[in-house]
Write an enzyme that holds these catalytic residues in place. Structure first.
Site, PDB file in Angstrom:
ATOM      1  N   ASP A   8      29.585 -23.734 -11.513  1.00 58.11           N
ATOM      2  CA  ASP A   8      28.278 -24.413 -11.592  1.00 58.11           C
ATOM      3  C   ASP A   8      27.216 -23.371 -11.900  1.00 58.11           C
ATOM      4  O   ASP A   8      27.405 -22.176 -11.645  1.00 58.11           O
ATOM      5  CB  ASP A   8      27.944 -25.127 -10.271  1.00 58.11           C
ATOM      6  CG  ASP A   8      26.623 -25.906 -10.363  1.00 58.11           C
ATOM      7  OD1 ASP A   8      26.404 -26.586 -11.381  1.00 58.11           O
ATOM      8  OD2 ASP A   8      25.806 -25.822  -9.437  1.00 58.11           O
ATOM      9  N   SER A   9      26.083 -23.853 -12.380  1.00 58.14           N
ATOM     10  CA  SER A   9      24.952 -22.966 -12.640  1.00 58.14           C
ATOM     11  C   SER A   9      24.438 -22.341 -11.338  1.00 58.14           C
ATOM     12  O   SER A   9      23.806 -21.295 -11.370  1.00 58.14           O
ATOM     13  CB  SER A   9      23.829 -23.758 -13.302  1.00 58.14           C
ATOM     14  OG  SER A   9      23.435 -24.803 -12.439  1.00 58.14           O
ATOM     15  N   TYR A  40      20.090 -24.435 -15.272  1.00 56.48           N
ATOM     16  CA  TYR A  40      20.505 -24.684 -16.648  1.00 56.48           C
ATOM     17  C   TYR A  40      19.806 -25.949 -17.201  1.00 56.48           C
ATOM     18  O   TYR A  40      19.739 -26.153 -18.392  1.00 56.48           O
ATOM     19  CB  TYR A  40      22.016 -24.947 -16.716  1.00 56.48           C
ATOM     20  CG  TYR A  40      22.917 -23.725 -16.673  1.00 56.48           C
ATOM     21  CD1 TYR A  40      22.463 -22.478 -16.268  1.00 56.48           C
ATOM     22  CD2 TYR A  40      24.253 -23.846 -17.052  1.00 56.48           C
ATOM     23  CE1 TYR A  40      23.327 -21.382 -16.236  1.00 56.48           C
ATOM     24  CE2 TYR A  40      25.113 -22.762 -17.030  1.00 56.48           C
ATOM     25  CZ  TYR A  40      24.650 -21.533 -16.617  1.00 56.48           C
ATOM     26  OH  TYR A  40      25.499 -20.460 -16.596  1.00 56.48           O
ATOM     27  N   CYS A  71      29.319 -29.138 -13.004  1.00 60.75           N
ATOM     28  CA  CYS A  71      27.908 -29.120 -13.388  1.00 60.75           C
ATOM     29  C   CYS A  71      27.754 -30.114 -14.536  1.00 60.75           C
ATOM     30  O   CYS A  71      28.437 -29.987 -15.566  1.00 60.75           O
ATOM     31  CB  CYS A  71      27.538 -27.709 -13.853  1.00 60.75           C
ATOM     32  SG  CYS A  71      25.872 -27.576 -14.517  1.00 60.75           S
ATOM     33  N   GLU A 156      17.350 -26.204  -4.164  1.00 53.93           N
ATOM     34  CA  GLU A 156      17.727 -24.775  -4.122  1.00 53.93           C
ATOM     35  C   GLU A 156      16.805 -23.994  -3.185  1.00 53.93           C
ATOM     36  O   GLU A 156      17.178 -22.956  -2.663  1.00 53.93           O
ATOM     37  CB  GLU A 156      17.694 -24.178  -5.528  1.00 53.93           C
ATOM     38  CG  GLU A 156      18.718 -24.810  -6.459  1.00 53.93           C
ATOM     39  CD  GLU A 156      19.815 -23.866  -6.919  1.00 53.93           C
ATOM     40  OE1 GLU A 156      19.563 -22.677  -6.992  1.00 53.93           O
ATOM     41  OE2 GLU A 156      20.931 -24.357  -7.191  1.00 53.93           O
ATOM     42  N   CYS A 190      23.901 -35.214 -11.325  1.00 51.68           N
ATOM     43  CA  CYS A 190      23.678 -33.780 -11.115  1.00 51.68           C
ATOM     44  C   CYS A 190      24.328 -33.444  -9.786  1.00 51.68           C
ATOM     45  O   CYS A 190      24.127 -34.163  -8.795  1.00 51.68           O
ATOM     46  CB  CYS A 190      22.183 -33.470 -11.074  1.00 51.68           C
ATOM     47  SG  CYS A 190      21.842 -31.767 -10.556  1.00 51.68           S
ATOM     48  N   HIS A 192      23.796 -31.356  -7.603  1.00 52.86           N
ATOM     49  CA  HIS A 192      22.917 -31.054  -6.470  1.00 52.86           C
ATOM     50  C   HIS A 192      22.481 -32.320  -5.714  1.00 52.86           C
ATOM     51  O   HIS A 192      22.148 -32.255  -4.533  1.00 52.86           O
ATOM     52  CB  HIS A 192      21.621 -30.391  -6.957  1.00 52.86           C
ATOM     53  CG  HIS A 192      21.749 -28.962  -7.344  1.00 52.86           C
ATOM     54  ND1 HIS A 192      22.442 -28.539  -8.441  1.00 52.86           N
ATOM     55  CD2 HIS A 192      21.237 -27.846  -6.762  1.00 52.86           C
ATOM     56  CE1 HIS A 192      22.344 -27.226  -8.538  1.00 52.86           C
ATOM     57  NE2 HIS A 192      21.624 -26.775  -7.535  1.00 52.86           N
TER      58      HIS A 192
HETATM   59  N1  DGL Z   1      24.098 -28.810 -10.833  1.00 50.57           N
HETATM   60  C1  DGL Z   1      23.729 -28.921 -12.201  1.00 50.57           C
HETATM   61  C2  DGL Z   1      24.135 -30.276 -12.758  1.00 50.57           C
HETATM   62  O1  DGL Z   1      25.032 -30.929 -12.228  1.00 50.57           O
HETATM   63  C3  DGL Z   1      22.281 -28.712 -12.563  1.00 50.57           C
HETATM   64  C4  DGL Z   1      21.571 -27.560 -12.001  1.00 50.57           C
HETATM   65  C5  DGL Z   1      20.756 -26.815 -13.001  1.00 50.57           C
HETATM   66  O2  DGL Z   1      19.760 -27.346 -13.526  1.00 50.57           O
HETATM   67  O3  DGL Z   1      21.143 -25.701 -13.266  1.00 50.57           O
HETATM   68  O4  DGL Z   1      23.593 -30.701 -13.741  1.00 50.57           O
END
Ligand code: DGL
Length: 272
Positions: A8-9, A40, A71, A156, A190, A192
């Site tokens: 993941d990012s 990202y 991600c 975050e 996402c 997160h």
């Molecule tokens: N966790 C990432 C996703 O599922 C996004 C986080 C980021 O913006 O880096 O898209």
């Protein structure tokens, strides 16, 4: 033999790792968070592709035969190109999987109205990957999407339980439900976002279903390994998990505890 790579990012993929390890505890895993270059979600196609490819190659060099892009942004912007253009030249026996396809495969069983909402990063929304994948399986489903640029930074920074987070969650949910009041299923697109589920629940009717990806991706990985015994045999099984971060390890260890119930000892990773 080698571990399964989970990429993941940043920290969001830990929500997926959690469910994968519950479902498939016997395997070894390496989690790689590209925390130094997160987020990202607001970056261009080219940059997300290049960063993701670098991380995938690093995981391959650490012995992974199978990498899961935990991600959505990377799955939306990099997966297809890596699978089609890069893997044949790197090693055609290795595999990279994403999180979007397994998620949309569940939709037909879940939506009754056929009206679905997507909450995701600006990058995932702009890529149109969700509507494209959904319409391949069922062109009748109406998809409305809202980008939530503030949600990842709030999570975050451990601000996801504050009134500030409530403000942005209410704003984006209202926007989504105004776009299509018939939505009965919302995809948290996402990795997160599951941390915001209790807050999201406050602003939507109990009749609306929220799809979190962790268990869906874990089930899909299990099936994938069953269908591909040649790859399954390449996955080592001692139940271990290493955590690698491109940022400072102390920061990773502290922030990972927002996502995991256990403490972790991350290792620093230099990509070049
Ligand atoms: N966790 C990432 C996703 O599922 C996004 C986080 C980021 O913006 O880096 O898209």
């Amino acid at each position: 033999m080698g571990p399964i790579g989970i990429f993941d990012s940043g920290y969001g993929g830990l929500t997926i790792l959690n469910d994968i390890r519950k479902r498939l505890p016997e395997y070894d895993y390496i989690y790689l968070g590209d925390n130094a270059r997160t987020p990202y979600g607001t970056r261009s196609f080219e940059v997300v592709y290049q960063y993701t490819l670098e991380c995938v190659q690093k995981l391959f060099s650490l012995g992974c035969h199978l990498v899961v892009l935990a991600c959505n942004t990377a799955s939306a912007k990099a997966l297809r190109t890596i699978q089609q253009n890069d893997l044949p030249g790197i090693d055609s026996s290795r595999r990279v999987l994403g999180v979007i396809r397994p998620t949309v495969e569940q939709l037909d069983q879940l939506t009754v109205t056929g009206h679905v909402g997507l909450l995701a990063t600006p990058g995932t929304v702009q890529s149109d990957s969700y509507p494209i994948e959904i319409h391949k399986l069922n062109p009748e489903i109406k998809v409305s999407s809202v980008a939530c640029p503030m949600w990842v930074p709030l999570i975050e920074n451990n601000e996801h339980l504050t009134p500030g987070a409530a403000y942005f969650v209410e704003k984006n949910i209202t926007e989504l439900m105004e776009a299509d009041p018939e939505i009965d299923t919302i995809i948290l697109g996402c990795t997160h976002y599951p941390l915001l589920t209790p807050l999201i629940r406050k602003y939507i009717s109990p009749a609306v279903r929220i799809i979190e990806q962790g268990t869906i991706v874990a089930d899909s990985l299990k099936e994938y390994l069953n269908r591909h015994p040649e790859l399954e045999q390449q996955c080592s099984k001692e139940g271990s998990c290493r955590y690698l971060t491109t940022e400072s390890t102390s920061k990773f260890n502290a922030s990972a505890s927002i996502f995991l119930s256990n403490q972790v000892e991350a290792e620093h990773l230099t990509l070049f």
